[in-house]
Design a protein around this motif. Sequence first.
Motif, mmCIF file in Angstrom:
data_model
loop_
_atom_site.group_PDB
_atom_site.id
_atom_site.type_symbol
_atom_site.label_atom_id
_atom_site.label_comp_id
_atom_site.label_asym_id
_atom_site.label_seq_id
_atom_site.Cartn_x
_atom_site.Cartn_y
_atom_site.Cartn_z
ATOM 1 N N LEU A 1 -0.965 11.692 10.974
ATOM 2 C CA LEU A 1 -1.416 11.490 12.348
ATOM 3 C C LEU A 1 -0.714 12.458 13.294
ATOM 4 C CD1 LEU A 1 -2.835 9.944 14.637
ATOM 5 C CD2 LEU A 1 -0.951 8.285 14.562
ATOM 6 N N THR A 2 0.571 12.655 13.087
ATOM 7 C CA THR A 2 1.345 13.566 13.937
ATOM 8 C C THR A 2 0.776 14.981 13.874
ATOM 9 O OG1 THR A 2 3.346 12.223 13.739
ATOM 10 C CG2 THR A 2 3.647 14.556 14.276
ATOM 11 N N ARG A 3 0.441 15.425 12.661
ATOM 12 C CA ARG A 3 -0.149 16.758 12.516
ATOM 13 C C ARG A 3 -1.500 16.840 13.234
ATOM 14 N NH1 ARG A 3 1.602 15.946 7.006
ATOM 15 N NH2 ARG A 3 3.448 17.183 6.532
ATOM 16 N N ARG A 4 -2.300 15.782 13.160
ATOM 17 C CA ARG A 4 -3.621 15.813 13.809
ATOM 18 C C ARG A 4 -3.495 15.860 15.325
ATOM 19 N NH1 ARG A 4 -4.953 12.071 9.653
ATOM 20 N NH2 ARG A 4 -4.899 10.276 11.066
ATOM 21 N N ILE A 5 -2.559 15.087 15.876
ATOM 22 C CA ILE A 5 -2.363 15.106 17.331
ATOM 23 C C ILE A 5 -1.918 16.485 17.783
ATOM 24 C CG2 ILE A 5 -0.975 14.200 19.244
ATOM 25 C CD1 ILE A 5 -0.842 11.529 17.713
ATOM 26 N N ALA A 6 -0.940 17.057 17.081
ATOM 27 C CA ALA A 6 -0.457 18.387 17.456
ATOM 28 C C ALA A 6 -1.563 19.427 17.310
ATOM 29 C CB ALA A 6 0.754 18.771 16.599
ATOM 30 N N GLY A 7 -2.380 19.293 16.269
ATOM 31 C CA GLY A 7 -3.453 20.247 16.040
ATOM 32 C C GLY A 7 -4.538 20.215 17.098
ATOM 33 N N ALA A 8 -4.620 19.115 17.840
ATOM 34 C CA ALA A 8 -5.654 18.974 18.865
ATOM 35 C C ALA A 8 -5.226 19.527 20.220
ATOM 36 C CB ALA A 8 -6.047 17.498 19.014
ATOM 37 N N VAL A 9 -3.945 19.877 20.362
ATOM 38 C CA VAL A 9 -3.427 20.370 21.644
ATOM 39 C C VAL A 9 -2.876 21.779 21.429
ATOM 40 C CG1 VAL A 9 -1.773 19.986 23.497
ATOM 41 C CG2 VAL A 9 -2.876 18.022 22.397
ATOM 42 N N ALA B 1 8.144 15.955 24.585
ATOM 43 C CA ALA B 1 7.986 15.393 23.245
ATOM 44 C C ALA B 1 7.201 14.087 23.282
ATOM 45 C CB ALA B 1 9.351 15.159 22.603
ATOM 46 N N LEU B 2 6.286 13.955 22.328
ATOM 47 C CA LEU B 2 5.604 12.688 22.080
ATOM 48 C C LEU B 2 6.095 12.151 20.744
ATOM 49 C CD1 LEU B 2 3.311 10.627 22.830
ATOM 50 C CD2 LEU B 2 1.860 11.953 21.273
ATOM 51 N N VAL B 3 6.649 10.946 20.741
ATOM 52 C CA VAL B 3 7.188 10.333 19.535
ATOM 53 C C VAL B 3 6.128 9.411 18.943
ATOM 54 C CG1 VAL B 3 8.973 8.819 18.610
ATOM 55 C CG2 VAL B 3 9.536 10.485 20.395
ATOM 56 N N VAL B 4 5.901 9.511 17.641
ATOM 57 C CA VAL B 4 4.874 8.730 16.947
ATOM 58 C C VAL B 4 5.536 7.870 15.881
ATOM 59 C CG1 VAL B 4 2.739 8.818 15.600
ATOM 60 C CG2 VAL B 4 3.195 10.573 17.335
ATOM 61 N N ARG C 1 14.894 15.230 28.773
ATOM 62 C CA ARG C 1 13.649 15.875 28.362
ATOM 63 C C ARG C 1 12.477 14.909 28.539
ATOM 64 N NH1 ARG C 1 14.395 20.341 25.725
ATOM 65 N NH2 ARG C 1 16.145 20.191 27.154
ATOM 66 N N PRO C 2 11.343 15.364 29.086
ATOM 67 C CA PRO C 2 10.167 14.499 29.239
ATOM 68 C C PRO C 2 9.695 13.988 27.883
ATOM 69 C CG PRO C 2 9.923 16.509 30.526
ATOM 70 C CD PRO C 2 11.116 16.707 29.647
ATOM 71 N N VAL C 3 9.437 12.700 27.777
ATOM 72 C CA VAL C 3 9.091 12.110 26.487
ATOM 73 C C VAL C 3 8.218 10.880 26.685
ATOM 74 C CG1 VAL C 3 11.193 10.683 26.430
ATOM 75 C CG2 VAL C 3 10.058 11.301 24.274
ATOM 76 N N ASP C 4 7.351 10.623 25.717
ATOM 77 C CA ASP C 4 6.548 9.407 25.673
ATOM 78 C C ASP C 4 6.438 9.005 24.207
ATOM 79 O OD1 ASP C 4 5.004 7.248 26.405
ATOM 80 O OD2 ASP C 4 3.427 8.444 27.367
ATOM 81 N N TRP C 5 5.877 7.833 23.940
ATOM 82 C CA TRP C 5 5.772 7.381 22.558
ATOM 83 C C TRP C 5 4.518 6.532 22.359
ATOM 84 C CZ3 TRP C 5 5.621 2.124 21.674
ATOM 85 C CH2 TRP C 5 6.100 1.296 22.706
ATOM 86 N N ILE C 6 4.058 6.493 21.120
ATOM 87 C CA ILE C 6 2.980 5.587 20.730
ATOM 88 C C ILE C 6 3.324 4.995 19.366
ATOM 89 C CG2 ILE C 6 1.153 6.825 21.994
ATOM 90 C CD1 ILE C 6 0.266 7.975 19.269
ATOM 91 N N GLU D 1 -5.184 8.327 21.904
ATOM 92 C CA GLU D 1 -4.172 8.022 22.907
ATOM 93 C C GLU D 1 -3.023 9.026 22.853
ATOM 94 O OE1 GLU D 1 -2.381 6.017 26.094
ATOM 95 O OE2 GLU D 1 -4.432 6.084 25.310
ATOM 96 N N GLY D 2 -2.685 9.468 21.643
ATOM 97 C CA GLY D 2 -1.619 10.452 21.504
ATOM 98 C C GLY D 2 -1.971 11.765 22.179
ATOM 99 N N VAL D 3 -3.207 12.220 22.016
ATOM 100 C CA VAL D 3 -3.643 13.458 22.662
ATOM 101 C C VAL D 3 -3.593 13.302 24.181
ATOM 102 C CG1 VAL D 3 -5.586 15.036 23.006
ATOM 103 C CG2 VAL D 3 -5.034 14.209 20.702
ATOM 104 N N ARG D 4 -4.054 12.154 24.673
ATOM 105 C CA ARG D 4 -4.022 11.909 26.123
ATOM 106 C C ARG D 4 -2.589 11.957 26.659
ATOM 107 N NH1 ARG D 4 -7.385 7.392 24.696
ATOM 108 N NH2 ARG D 4 -9.602 7.914 24.930
ATOM 109 N N ARG D 5 -1.685 11.289 25.969
ATOM 110 C CA ARG D 5 -0.303 11.215 26.455
ATOM 111 C C ARG D 5 0.415 12.554 26.353
ATOM 112 N NH1 ARG D 5 2.278 5.238 25.293
ATOM 113 N NH2 ARG D 5 0.376 4.042 25.701
ATOM 114 N N LEU D 6 0.126 13.305 25.303
ATOM 115 C CA LEU D 6 0.766 14.604 25.164
ATOM 116 C C LEU D 6 0.282 15.560 26.253
ATOM 117 C CD1 LEU D 6 2.662 16.440 23.573
ATOM 118 C CD2 LEU D 6 0.729 17.054 22.098
ATOM 119 N N THR D 7 -1.016 15.589 26.520
ATOM 120 C CA THR D 7 -1.522 16.469 27.576
ATOM 121 C C THR D 7 -0.994 16.043 28.946
ATOM 122 O OG1 THR D 7 -3.570 15.162 27.659
ATOM 123 C CG2 THR D 7 -3.594 17.147 26.314
#
Length: 398
Positions: free
Chosen positions: A34-42, A80-83, A102-107, A121-127
């Motif tokens: 999932l982490t790879r897919r989120i990163a690959g979309a941004v 950083a987005l933590v998964v 450092r700016p950070v969020d998590w799902i 949701e990960g793509v939304r939060r990362l953007t």
Amino acid sequence: MSFEHFTGYGRSDGRVGIRNLPLVIAVMDNCNPLTRRIAGAVQGAVPIVAAYGRGQKGDDQRVHDMTLVNYGSHPNCQAALVVGLEHVTAERIAAKIAETGRPVDWIDVQGQGGTLNAFAEGVRRLTALIDANPVRLVKSPISDLVVGLECGGSDALSGISGNAAMGVVADRLSDAGATVILSEIEEIIGAEHVLVDRASSDEVRAKLLAAVERCERHAVHLGLNMAPLGEDNILGGLSTTEEKSLGAVRKSGTSPLNEVIGYGEKPRERGVVFMDAPAPGTENVTALGAAGAHMILFNTGRGNPIGNPVSPTLKITGSPNTAMRFADNIDIDVSAIVSGEMNFDLAADLIMEMMDCTARGRLTASERLGDTELSISRIDNGFLRILRETCPSIANAG
């Protein structure tokens, strides 16, 4: 020295990065896909994924968590987005990153009801993190740089060409007030006396010797013989582990050794620092990145393609055959040292020119080709427990 300043990305903790990477950090291996897919979309996002993360205890858990937090607060990390699978671990790692400013969020996958919802949701939060943290460029002196040193696939020419040229660079950086991290504990055994003679204090000297003794005792504990060379080292013409170690130590130059740190720890001193971390390439560049290295200088004799996804890794070779047959993976060819057409100072000039270009945004070969990977070292907790009971000064060194 022509490379005296660089323009980078200012961070709230005062550090300056040479990359502005949004990171997506998996806190456990079941979230890696999932982490790879989120990163690959941004665009431009980098996945930070490694094995394990659940069911670990003691030092394994400490090192794993510290490494992830250090990447989340790396100077080259914009946000950083933590998964995580569940919210407790994801929130805990994110909170530690947040403490660094450092700016950070998590799902968490369970809280999102599965990977499809978590992906969106990960793509939304990362953007949102990227949009909320615009770029702030600042000019910094070279003394702000942290540079990791690595060699792999060593051959008979490594110590007298590429590593020697890196040693000149290390001395220049140290003289300028920058931080240079030498590592690979197995790679200094047999040549540790060279570093001991350069120790800036009795404490540094004692910590280095304790780290070497711990490594040797661990080998005995596992029933290993540390004398044999690797097959690629033998094919490359190396004769003994001592020869290999003397060449490996040479890449740190001749400046004083000012500190000994543990795996992935951030240096507190400037100049030359030794990190007690394993020698295998992927593990070691992971540890150097966790320590906050802006970039890594990696000399290879017979060829090693791996680089770090967050710390741009400059591949150097002083071996003419490797410069030709491994050219796609090489950033800096100093093999003219061998033919006498280039001296060490000219080779160091070439390396520092490419460091300057890298700090300005030039992609390294490993970045362009995607040859980047992380592997967080595992600790033998049983051995450390025995060592703490019998030799606490050795177990706690570094």
